[in-house]
Design a protein around this motif. Structure first.
Motif, PDB file in Angstrom:
ATOM      1  N   ALA A  23       0.830  -1.212   0.000  1.00  0.00           N
ATOM      2  CA  ALA A  23       0.000   0.000   0.000  1.00  0.00           C
ATOM      3  C   ALA A  23       0.866   1.264   0.000  1.00  0.00           C
ATOM      4  CB  ALA A  23      -0.928  -0.005   1.216  1.00  0.00           C
ATOM      5  N   ILE A  24       1.946   1.269   0.781  1.00  0.00           N
ATOM      6  CA  ILE A  24       2.858   2.418   0.776  1.00  0.00           C
ATOM      7  C   ILE A  24       3.446   2.615  -0.613  1.00  0.00           C
ATOM      8  CG2 ILE A  24       5.057   3.293   1.672  1.00  0.00           C
ATOM      9  CD1 ILE A  24       4.400   1.847   4.297  1.00  0.00           C
ATOM     10  N   ASN A  25       3.786   1.519  -1.256  1.00  0.00           N
ATOM     11  CA  ASN A  25       4.319   1.575  -2.618  1.00  0.00           C
ATOM     12  C   ASN A  25       3.345   2.281  -3.561  1.00  0.00           C
ATOM     13  OD1 ASN A  25       6.158   0.897  -4.745  1.00  0.00           O
ATOM     14  ND2 ASN A  25       4.857  -0.844  -5.277  1.00  0.00           N
ATOM     15  N   VAL A  26       2.081   1.920  -3.490  1.00  0.00           N
ATOM     16  CA  VAL A  26       1.061   2.545  -4.339  1.00  0.00           C
ATOM     17  C   VAL A  26       0.931   4.032  -4.033  1.00  0.00           C
ATOM     18  CG1 VAL A  26      -1.419   2.616  -4.864  1.00  0.00           C
ATOM     19  CG2 VAL A  26      -0.242   0.417  -4.676  1.00  0.00           C
ATOM     20  N   LEU A  27       0.903   4.388  -2.768  1.00  0.00           N
ATOM     21  CA  LEU A  27       0.649   5.775  -2.379  1.00  0.00           C
ATOM     22  C   LEU A  27       1.809   6.697  -2.738  1.00  0.00           C
ATOM     23  CD1 LEU A  27      -1.079   5.261   1.105  1.00  0.00           C
ATOM     24  CD2 LEU A  27      -2.151   5.698  -1.121  1.00  0.00           C
ATOM     25  N   ILE A  28       3.041   6.272  -2.458  1.00  0.00           N
ATOM     26  CA  ILE A  28       4.162   7.185  -2.719  1.00  0.00           C
ATOM     27  C   ILE A  28       4.389   7.366  -4.221  1.00  0.00           C
ATOM     28  CG2 ILE A  28       5.273   6.648  -0.529  1.00  0.00           C
ATOM     29  CD1 ILE A  28       7.341   5.010  -2.075  1.00  0.00           C
ATOM     30  N   PHE A  29       4.145   6.329  -5.016  1.00  0.00           N
ATOM     31  CA  PHE A  29       4.314   6.489  -6.456  1.00  0.00           C
ATOM     32  C   PHE A  29       3.185   7.322  -7.064  1.00  0.00           C
ATOM     33  CE2 PHE A  29       7.506   3.224  -6.098  1.00  0.00           C
ATOM     34  CZ  PHE A  29       8.394   3.538  -7.111  1.00  0.00           C
ATOM     35  N   SER A  30       2.003   7.276  -6.469  1.00  0.00           N
ATOM     36  CA  SER A  30       0.923   8.140  -6.966  1.00  0.00           C
ATOM     37  C   SER A  30       1.288   9.606  -6.773  1.00  0.00           C
ATOM     38  CB  SER A  30      -0.392   7.820  -6.245  1.00  0.00           C
ATOM     39  OG  SER A  30      -0.328   8.166  -4.866  1.00  0.00           O
ATOM     40  N   VAL A  31       1.914   9.927  -5.633  1.00  0.00           N
ATOM     41  CA  VAL A  31       2.367  11.303  -5.390  1.00  0.00           C
ATOM     42  C   VAL A  31       3.461  11.679  -6.375  1.00  0.00           C
ATOM     43  CG1 VAL A  31       3.436  12.849  -3.720  1.00  0.00           C
ATOM     44  CG2 VAL A  31       1.717  11.215  -2.957  1.00  0.00           C
ATOM     45  N   ALA A  32       4.378  10.748  -6.660  1.00  0.00           N
ATOM     46  CA  ALA A  32       5.460  11.027  -7.604  1.00  0.00           C
ATOM     47  C   ALA A  32       4.915  11.275  -9.009  1.00  0.00           C
ATOM     48  CB  ALA A  32       6.455   9.863  -7.621  1.00  0.00           C
ATOM     49  N   TYR A  33       3.960  10.449  -9.453  1.00  0.00           N
ATOM     50  CA  TYR A  33       3.375  10.641 -10.782  1.00  0.00           C
ATOM     51  C   TYR A  33       2.648  11.986 -10.854  1.00  0.00           C
ATOM     52  CZ  TYR A  33       4.115   5.565 -11.182  1.00  0.00           C
ATOM     53  OH  TYR A  33       4.658   4.315 -11.207  1.00  0.00           O
ATOM     54  N   TRP A  34       1.882  12.296  -9.818  1.00  0.00           N
ATOM     55  CA  TRP A  34       1.120  13.556  -9.765  1.00  0.00           C
ATOM     56  C   TRP A  34       2.040  14.761  -9.821  1.00  0.00           C
ATOM     57  CZ3 TRP A  34       1.376  16.989  -5.502  1.00  0.00           C
ATOM     58  CH2 TRP A  34       0.447  18.026  -5.512  1.00  0.00           C
ATOM     59  N   ARG A  35       3.167  14.694  -9.133  1.00  0.00           N
ATOM     60  CA  ARG A  35       4.089  15.823  -9.100  1.00  0.00           C
ATOM     61  C   ARG A  35       4.874  15.963 -10.405  1.00  0.00           C
ATOM     62  NH1 ARG A  35       4.602  20.623  -7.445  1.00  0.00           N
ATOM     63  NH2 ARG A  35       5.017  20.795  -9.664  1.00  0.00           N
ATOM     64  N   MET A  36       5.134  14.860 -11.092  1.00  0.00           N
ATOM     65  CA  MET A  36       6.039  14.873 -12.237  1.00  0.00           C
ATOM     66  C   MET A  36       5.341  15.173 -13.562  1.00  0.00           C
ATOM     67  SD  MET A  36       8.595  11.809 -13.479  1.00  0.00           S
ATOM     68  CE  MET A  36       7.261  10.818 -14.158  1.00  0.00           C
ATOM     69  N   ASP A  37       4.174  14.612 -13.801  1.00  0.00           N
ATOM     70  CA  ASP A  37       3.555  14.651 -15.126  1.00  0.00           C
ATOM     71  C   ASP A  37       3.259  16.082 -15.579  1.00  0.00           C
ATOM     72  OD1 ASP A  37       2.441  13.648 -17.471  1.00  0.00           O
ATOM     73  OD2 ASP A  37       0.429  13.552 -16.600  1.00  0.00           O
ATOM     74  N   ARG A  38       3.647  16.416 -16.787  1.00  0.00           N
ATOM     75  CA  ARG A  38       3.365  17.706 -17.439  1.00  0.00           C
ATOM     76  C   ARG A  38       3.835  18.910 -16.629  1.00  0.00           C
ATOM     77  NH1 ARG A  38      -0.968  15.620 -20.899  1.00  0.00           N
ATOM     78  NH2 ARG A  38      -1.518  13.670 -20.013  1.00  0.00           N
ATOM     79  N   GLY A  39       4.886  18.738 -15.863  1.00  0.00           N
ATOM     80  CA  GLY A  39       5.415  19.854 -15.102  1.00  0.00           C
ATOM     81  C   GLY A  39       4.771  20.082 -13.755  1.00  0.00           C
ATOM     82  N   GLY A  40       3.855  19.206 -13.339  1.00  0.00           N
ATOM     83  CA  GLY A  40       3.215  19.355 -12.037  1.00  0.00           C
ATOM     84  C   GLY A  40       1.771  19.813 -12.134  1.00  0.00           C
ATOM     85  N   PRO A  41       1.058  19.813 -11.005  1.00  0.00           N
ATOM     86  CA  PRO A  41      -0.381  20.115 -11.005  1.00  0.00           C
ATOM     87  C   PRO A  41      -0.709  21.531 -11.473  1.00  0.00           C
ATOM     88  CG  PRO A  41       0.475  20.012  -8.770  1.00  0.00           C
ATOM     89  CD  PRO A  41       1.549  19.487  -9.656  1.00  0.00           C
TER      90      PRO A  41
END
Length: 228
Positions: A124-142
């Motif tokens: 579960a930690i694996n899923v959560l921390i990578f979701s934050v990484a994807y959210w922060r990284m894609d297209r320059g951030g939110p």
């Protein structure tokens, strides 16, 4: 030429659109609570380190909502999230290594129940921390996505080719990246969004590897012990 300068700085001028941070804050709290489930002998950091991390992460996120000068806090938030991801990823990899070492040594201090709860928590930690990484990284951030800064995408979501079935101003939010992370950890391959960049593919490979080892090695061994 005089007109081109506002266009180049258009993202800064329109950076008033800030994506809500409460899903990310809840995710970070979830990571800390799951870390508390892990047995003390496989924890990499002292118990106070995750809570200090939460405070450090929440400060810039709260400042974004309360402060009109958002760009400095966006830079601080970006740096803190990267550090959070690196530390958390190192923590779960180290915990996973400790669990595997204990299994190989047939350590009596870690029971089948410990292995089962630890494997679920690590997954579960694996899923959560990578979701934050994807959210922060894609297209320059939110904020780059919210302000339509036209940055290069790291993932292609099906809604982008859905035509009239989705709103014309649709953009991925944190839930989309959480779903992407969940699918990567369960299917070990892209199912919803397709990776377009090398860094996106490398992150998905790392998440899939952690998930595969957690489920196949630790989780399966835990169920075997409990079955006996």
């Amino acid at each position: 030429m005089a007109h081109s300068q506002p266009q180049a700085g258009s993202f800064r001028l329109r950076c008033a659109a800030i994506e809500p941070r409460w899903p990310v804050i809840l995710t970070i709290f979830g990571v800390v609570l799951l870390l508390a489930v892990l047995p003390s002998r496989i924890r990499v950091f002292p118990a106070w380190v995750p809570w200090l991390t939460v405070i450090v992460l929440i400060v810039p996120m709260a400042a974004l909502a309360l402060n009109t000068a958002k760009e400095p806090w966006l830079r601080v938030e970006r740096i803190v999230i990267v550090l959070f991801f690196v530390i958390a990823a190192f923590g779960i990899i180290a915990a996973l290594s400790t669990l595997i070492f204990a299994m190989v040594r047939h350590s009596s201090g870690i029971t089948g129940l410990h292995l089962l709860t630890s494997s679920v928590a690590v997954w579960a930690i694996n899923v959560l921390i990578f979701s934050v990484a994807y959210w922060r990284m894609d297209r320059g951030g939110p904020e780059a996505r919210a302000n339509q800064a036209n940055r290069k995408p790291d993932w292609l979501f099906p809604q982008q080719n859905a035509g009239e079935d989705v709103p014309p101003d649709w953009r991925p939010t944190f839930v989309d990246y959480l779903f992407l992370s969940f699918c990567t950890a369960t299917a070990f391959s892209p199912t919803d969004a397709q990776p377009l960049t090398s860094r996106g593919k490398l992150l998905m490979m790392l998440e899939s590897t952690i998930s595969l080892v957690t489920i196949v090695v630790v989780g399966a061994r835990a169920i075997n012990i409990l079955g006996q």
